[in-house]
Design a protein around this motif. Structure first.
Motif, PDB file in Angstrom:
ATOM      1  N   GLU A 156      -0.815 -13.609 -13.975  1.00 51.84           N
ATOM      2  CA  GLU A 156      -1.771 -14.680 -14.279  1.00 51.84           C
ATOM      3  C   GLU A 156      -3.004 -14.582 -13.388  1.00 51.84           C
ATOM      4  O   GLU A 156      -4.121 -14.907 -13.805  1.00 51.84           O
ATOM      5  N   GLN A 157      -2.806 -14.119 -12.170  1.00 55.31           N
ATOM      6  CA  GLN A 157      -3.905 -14.019 -11.212  1.00 55.31           C
ATOM      7  C   GLN A 157      -4.693 -12.720 -11.344  1.00 55.31           C
ATOM      8  O   GLN A 157      -5.825 -12.631 -10.880  1.00 55.31           O
ATOM      9  N   ASP A 158      -4.092 -11.716 -11.984  1.00 53.08           N
ATOM     10  CA  ASP A 158      -4.745 -10.408 -12.066  1.00 53.08           C
ATOM     11  C   ASP A 158      -4.408  -9.756 -13.408  1.00 53.08           C
ATOM     12  O   ASP A 158      -3.348  -9.146 -13.573  1.00 53.08           O
ATOM     13  N   GLU A 162      -1.460  -6.836 -14.873  1.00 53.42           N
ATOM     14  CA  GLU A 162      -0.594  -7.015 -16.043  1.00 53.42           C
ATOM     15  C   GLU A 162      -0.763  -5.874 -17.037  1.00 53.42           C
ATOM     16  O   GLU A 162       0.223  -5.312 -17.542  1.00 53.42           O
ATOM     17  N   ALA A 163      -2.024  -5.514 -17.306  1.00 50.56           N
ATOM     18  CA  ALA A 163      -2.281  -4.431 -18.258  1.00 50.56           C
ATOM     19  C   ALA A 163      -1.708  -3.117 -17.759  1.00 50.56           C
ATOM     20  O   ALA A 163      -1.112  -2.343 -18.531  1.00 50.56           O
ATOM     21  N   ALA A 164      -1.869  -2.847 -16.445  1.00 50.39           N
ATOM     22  CA  ALA A 164      -1.359  -1.603 -15.878  1.00 50.39           C
ATOM     23  C   ALA A 164       0.165  -1.562 -15.929  1.00 50.39           C
ATOM     24  O   ALA A 164       0.765  -0.513 -16.206  1.00 50.39           O
ATOM     25  N   GLY A 171      11.066   2.646 -18.588  1.00 49.09           N
ATOM     26  CA  GLY A 171      11.901   2.929 -17.435  1.00 49.09           C
ATOM     27  C   GLY A 171      11.236   2.543 -16.127  1.00 49.09           C
ATOM     28  O   GLY A 171      11.887   2.012 -15.218  1.00 49.09           O
ATOM     29  N   ARG A 172       9.943   2.818 -16.013  1.00 50.69           N
ATOM     30  CA  ARG A 172       9.215   2.468 -14.792  1.00 50.69           C
ATOM     31  C   ARG A 172       9.073   0.946 -14.673  1.00 50.69           C
ATOM     32  O   ARG A 172       9.171   0.389 -13.575  1.00 50.69           O
ATOM     33  N   GLN A 173       8.834   0.266 -15.807  1.00 49.90           N
ATOM     34  CA  GLN A 173       8.773  -1.192 -15.776  1.00 49.90           C
ATOM     35  C   GLN A 173      10.093  -1.767 -15.269  1.00 49.90           C
ATOM     36  O   GLN A 173      10.118  -2.650 -14.408  1.00 49.90           O
ATOM     37  N   GLN A 199       0.165   0.881  -6.519  1.00 48.36           N
ATOM     38  CA  GLN A 199       0.897   1.921  -7.242  1.00 48.36           C
ATOM     39  C   GLN A 199       0.962   1.617  -8.731  1.00 48.36           C
ATOM     40  O   GLN A 199       0.815   2.505  -9.567  1.00 48.36           O
ATOM     41  N   ILE A 200       1.190   0.359  -9.061  1.00 48.47           N
ATOM     42  CA  ILE A 200       1.217  -0.044 -10.472  1.00 48.47           C
ATOM     43  C   ILE A 200      -0.148   0.182 -11.101  1.00 48.47           C
ATOM     44  O   ILE A 200      -0.262   0.729 -12.204  1.00 48.47           O
ATOM     45  N   LEU A 201      -1.201  -0.209 -10.400  1.00 47.25           N
ATOM     46  CA  LEU A 201      -2.554  -0.010 -10.911  1.00 47.25           C
ATOM     47  C   LEU A 201      -2.864   1.469 -11.102  1.00 47.25           C
ATOM     48  O   LEU A 201      -3.640   1.844 -11.987  1.00 47.25           O
ATOM     49  N   ASN A 202      -2.230   2.316 -10.279  1.00 51.21           N
ATOM     50  CA  ASN A 202      -2.432   3.772 -10.381  1.00 51.21           C
ATOM     51  C   ASN A 202      -1.529   4.417 -11.419  1.00 51.21           C
ATOM     52  O   ASN A 202      -1.582   5.632 -11.620  1.00 51.21           O
TER      53      ASN A 202
END
Length: 216
Positions: A156-158, A162-164, A171-173, A199-202
């Protein structure tokens, strides 16, 4: 057949992935496994795959599709198959990588082990290429675990986070969801999310080969 080498892989074998403070130093784990990595590279290239650099490490593709990666962990040199779960694995040498549903890895600690399995590796590579050519897909299981409230609040804050996150493979999720849900204290959960935000953003998974997660 002339083998096309990627200079980025040459650099990787010299300096590592450069994603941690030890890149380009004697402490880089690539230094411990350079001979093993070079031999694995040779075997993979002989299969006709295209050599590329992805996620700062060597990845080998067929018509643009990822087939295998070759890289070092702290205690081994490794070849990992992106759709390894679909391989027959008649020699029972594949192991699962963390929570990844699709990837399977083979770890080596000396060149003799690699040479002993050279023909087996070649056959596994051929099978992996055939799997890709036939368009076979991995049937991923949906996340059975609920997404923790702290992660939903972070979304909600970013919106970019969320999109990344949802661009990651299932599997990574799932790996992140399990990791973030483990602590009983909400503050600790928030801390884990923040430590892994970049890391998620990357686009990097929790158990990816070149990533070190620091747990509280």
């Amino acid at each position: 057949m002339k083998i096309a080498l990627n200079p980025g892989v040459d650099q990787y074998l010299m300096d590592g992935c450069m994603r941690c403070k030890y890149g380009g130093t004697p402490q880089c784990k690539v230094n411990d496994w350079r001979n093993e990595l070079e031999l694995l590279r040779q075997i993979v290239l002989e299969s006709g795959l295209k050599e590329e650099i992805k996620w700062s490490a060597p990845v080998y593709t067929h018509h643009g599709k990822n087939i295998v990666a070759v890289a070092a962990l702290k205690h081994s040199a490794n070849i990992s198959f992106f759709k390894g779960v679909l391989l027959l694995d008649s020699h029972k040498i594949l192991t699962q990588q963390g929570n990844l549903q699709s990837d399977r890895i083979i770890k080596f600690t000396n060149t003799k082990e690699i040479e002993r399995l050279r023909n087996v590796l070649t056959s596994y590579l051929k099978e992996a290429i055939t799997i890709e050519e036939n368009g076979q897909k991995v049937a991923f299981k949906k996340n059975p675990e609920p997404i923790p409230d702290e992660l939903l609040q972070a979304f909600e804050q970013d919106a970019n986070l969320e999109a990344a996150f949802y661009r990651l493979t299932p599997g990574r999720q799932r790996g992140y969801i399990i990791h973030f849900s483990q602590p009983k204290q909400s503050q600790t959960r928030v801390g884990r999310i923040e430590k892994n935000r970049q890391q998620i953003l990357n686009g990097v998974g929790l158990n990816d080969r070149y990533t070190t997660i620091t747990k509280p």
